[in-house]
Write a protein that holds these residues in place. Sequence first.
Motif, PDB file in Angstrom:
ATOM      1  N   VAL A  16       0.780  -1.163   0.231  1.00 18.52           N
ATOM      2  CA  VAL A  16      -0.003  -0.050  -0.201  1.00 18.52           C
ATOM      3  C   VAL A  16       0.979   1.234   0.095  1.00 18.52           C
ATOM      4  O   VAL A  16       1.754   1.455   0.780  1.00 18.52           O
ATOM      5  CB  VAL A  16      -0.795   0.035   1.312  1.00 18.52           C
ATOM      6  CG1 VAL A  16      -1.796   1.184   1.325  1.00 18.52           C
ATOM      7  CG2 VAL A  16      -1.940  -1.161   1.344  1.00 18.52           C
ATOM      8  N   ASP A  17       0.697   2.191  -0.984  1.00 23.84           N
ATOM      9  CA  ASP A  17       1.397   3.491  -1.054  1.00 23.84           C
ATOM     10  C   ASP A  17       0.783   4.148   0.114  1.00 23.84           C
ATOM     11  O   ASP A  17      -0.568   4.392   0.175  1.00 23.84           O
ATOM     12  CB  ASP A  17       1.091   4.075  -2.436  1.00 23.84           C
ATOM     13  CG  ASP A  17       1.772   5.373  -2.477  1.00 23.84           C
ATOM     14  OD1 ASP A  17       3.118   5.287  -2.161  1.00 23.84           O
ATOM     15  OD2 ASP A  17       1.454   6.313  -3.081  1.00 23.84           O
ATOM     16  N   PRO A  18       1.934   4.766   0.915  1.00 23.07           N
ATOM     17  CA  PRO A  18       1.245   5.798   2.033  1.00 23.07           C
ATOM     18  C   PRO A  18       0.446   7.155   1.576  1.00 23.07           C
ATOM     19  O   PRO A  18       0.852   7.339   0.513  1.00 23.07           O
ATOM     20  CB  PRO A  18       2.699   6.353   2.654  1.00 23.07           C
ATOM     21  CG  PRO A  18       3.364   5.249   2.228  1.00 23.07           C
ATOM     22  CD  PRO A  18       3.170   4.828   0.798  1.00 23.07           C
ATOM     23  N   LYS A  19      -0.676   7.240   2.331  1.00 19.51           N
ATOM     24  CA  LYS A  19      -1.614   8.216   1.845  1.00 19.51           C
ATOM     25  C   LYS A  19      -1.270   9.659   2.518  1.00 19.51           C
ATOM     26  O   LYS A  19      -1.873  10.846   2.217  1.00 19.51           O
ATOM     27  CB  LYS A  19      -2.837   7.844   2.015  1.00 19.51           C
ATOM     28  CG  LYS A  19      -3.331   6.576   1.581  1.00 19.51           C
ATOM     29  CD  LYS A  19      -3.450   6.812  -0.050  1.00 19.51           C
ATOM     30  CE  LYS A  19      -3.947   5.419  -0.742  1.00 19.51           C
ATOM     31  NZ  LYS A  19      -3.399   5.241  -1.918  1.00 19.51           N
ATOM     32  N   ASN A  20      -0.343   9.488   3.680  1.00 23.34           N
ATOM     33  CA  ASN A  20      -0.036  10.942   4.606  1.00 23.34           C
ATOM     34  C   ASN A  20       1.236  10.719   5.202  1.00 23.34           C
ATOM     35  O   ASN A  20       1.981   9.842   5.153  1.00 23.34           O
ATOM     36  CB  ASN A  20      -1.152  10.956   5.414  1.00 23.34           C
ATOM     37  CG  ASN A  20      -1.480   9.731   6.380  1.00 23.34           C
ATOM     38  OD1 ASN A  20      -0.440   9.412   6.968  1.00 23.34           O
ATOM     39  ND2 ASN A  20      -2.650   9.251   6.433  1.00 23.34           N
ATOM     40  N   PRO A  21       1.592  11.723   5.536  1.00 23.10           N
ATOM     41  CA  PRO A  21       2.941  11.803   6.288  1.00 23.10           C
ATOM     42  C   PRO A  21       3.214  10.661   7.341  1.00 23.10           C
ATOM     43  O   PRO A  21       4.209  10.429   7.255  1.00 23.10           O
ATOM     44  CB  PRO A  21       3.318  13.132   6.744  1.00 23.10           C
ATOM     45  CG  PRO A  21       2.438  13.952   6.010  1.00 23.10           C
ATOM     46  CD  PRO A  21       1.095  13.189   5.674  1.00 23.10           C
ATOM     47  N   GLN A  22       2.257  10.613   8.246  1.00 24.74           N
ATOM     48  CA  GLN A  22       2.571   9.555   9.117  1.00 24.74           C
ATOM     49  C   GLN A  22       2.542   8.152   8.567  1.00 24.74           C
ATOM     50  O   GLN A  22       3.429   7.267   9.265  1.00 24.74           O
ATOM     51  CB  GLN A  22       1.089   9.694  10.024  1.00 24.74           C
ATOM     52  CG  GLN A  22       0.877  10.849  10.904  1.00 24.74           C
ATOM     53  CD  GLN A  22       0.141  11.802  10.096  1.00 24.74           C
ATOM     54  OE1 GLN A  22      -0.049  11.845   8.700  1.00 24.74           O
ATOM     55  NE2 GLN A  22      -0.303  12.837  10.664  1.00 24.74           N
ATOM     56  N   GLU A  23       1.607   7.857   7.707  1.00 25.44           N
ATOM     57  CA  GLU A  23       1.993   6.490   7.172  1.00 25.44           C
ATOM     58  C   GLU A  23       3.365   6.405   6.242  1.00 25.44           C
ATOM     59  O   GLU A  23       3.800   5.508   6.435  1.00 25.44           O
ATOM     60  CB  GLU A  23       0.744   6.245   6.136  1.00 25.44           C
ATOM     61  CG  GLU A  23      -0.567   6.237   6.740  1.00 25.44           C
ATOM     62  CD  GLU A  23      -1.558   6.143   5.790  1.00 25.44           C
ATOM     63  OE1 GLU A  23      -1.367   5.477   4.560  1.00 25.44           O
ATOM     64  OE2 GLU A  23      -3.020   5.858   6.131  1.00 25.44           O
ATOM     65  N   ARG A  24       3.769   7.493   5.728  1.00 21.88           N
ATOM     66  CA  ARG A  24       5.186   7.466   5.129  1.00 21.88           C
ATOM     67  C   ARG A  24       6.070   7.074   6.190  1.00 21.88           C
ATOM     68  O   ARG A  24       7.075   6.380   6.076  1.00 21.88           O
ATOM     69  CB  ARG A  24       5.441   8.717   4.564  1.00 21.88           C
ATOM     70  CG  ARG A  24       6.924   9.130   3.888  1.00 21.88           C
ATOM     71  CD  ARG A  24       7.426   7.913   3.082  1.00 21.88           C
ATOM     72  NE  ARG A  24       6.378   7.765   1.660  1.00 21.88           N
ATOM     73  CZ  ARG A  24       6.504   6.779   1.074  1.00 21.88           C
ATOM     74  NH1 ARG A  24       7.412   5.633   1.214  1.00 21.88           N
ATOM     75  NH2 ARG A  24       5.717   6.750   0.007  1.00 21.88           N
ATOM     76  N   LEU A  25       6.075   8.031   7.360  1.00 22.72           N
ATOM     77  CA  LEU A  25       7.064   7.525   8.314  1.00 22.72           C
ATOM     78  C   LEU A  25       7.117   6.174   8.947  1.00 22.72           C
ATOM     79  O   LEU A  25       7.872   5.478   9.113  1.00 22.72           O
ATOM     80  CB  LEU A  25       6.770   8.677   9.718  1.00 22.72           C
ATOM     81  CG  LEU A  25       7.673   8.317  10.993  1.00 22.72           C
ATOM     82  CD1 LEU A  25       9.115   8.405  10.596  1.00 22.72           C
ATOM     83  CD2 LEU A  25       7.317   9.219  11.827  1.00 22.72           C
ATOM     84  N   LEU A  26       5.796   5.523   9.153  1.00 25.79           N
ATOM     85  CA  LEU A  26       5.597   4.280   9.448  1.00 25.79           C
ATOM     86  C   LEU A  26       6.302   3.133   8.608  1.00 25.79           C
ATOM     87  O   LEU A  26       6.875   2.382   8.843  1.00 25.79           O
ATOM     88  CB  LEU A  26       4.031   3.920   9.864  1.00 25.79           C
ATOM     89  CG  LEU A  26       3.604   4.392  11.150  1.00 25.79           C
ATOM     90  CD1 LEU A  26       1.918   4.175  11.166  1.00 25.79           C
ATOM     91  CD2 LEU A  26       4.398   3.914  12.351  1.00 25.79           C
ATOM     92  N   LYS A  27       5.816   3.496   7.338  1.00 25.40           N
ATOM     93  CA  LYS A  27       6.498   2.676   6.184  1.00 25.40           C
ATOM     94  C   LYS A  27       8.043   2.715   6.121  1.00 25.40           C
ATOM     95  O   LYS A  27       8.590   1.728   6.324  1.00 25.40           O
ATOM     96  CB  LYS A  27       6.071   3.195   4.770  1.00 25.40           C
ATOM     97  CG  LYS A  27       6.470   2.139   3.819  1.00 25.40           C
ATOM     98  CD  LYS A  27       5.956   2.609   2.294  1.00 25.40           C
ATOM     99  CE  LYS A  27       6.764   1.693   1.366  1.00 25.40           C
ATOM    100  NZ  LYS A  27       5.907   0.747   0.819  1.00 25.40           N
TER     101      LYS A  27
END
Length: 84
Positions: free
Chosen positions: A47-58
């Motif tokens: 899953v492509d991150p949809k927001n900055p928080q998800e990008r950080l978690l990834k």
Amino acid sequence: MSSVLENFDRWKEFLGERVDQAQDAGMSMDQIQNVAYRMGDFLANKVDPKNPQERLLKDLWEASDENDQKALARMMINLAQKTH
């Protein structure tokens, strides 16, 4: 209405609800954490991150070994339960 993955607060709420449902169904915390770990691995890989928080978690997920990933999954459960 935004999807669960597009809004981080909604994602935490959704995760908290799923943890509550799993506990109500009789799952142990170890089982819930195992599911969270597998879900985290799926999200990081598919899953492509949809927001900055998800990008950080990834990014954290990809920089971690399995033990750290399991700890991150536990922390997400704790965060979801605290904010739910």
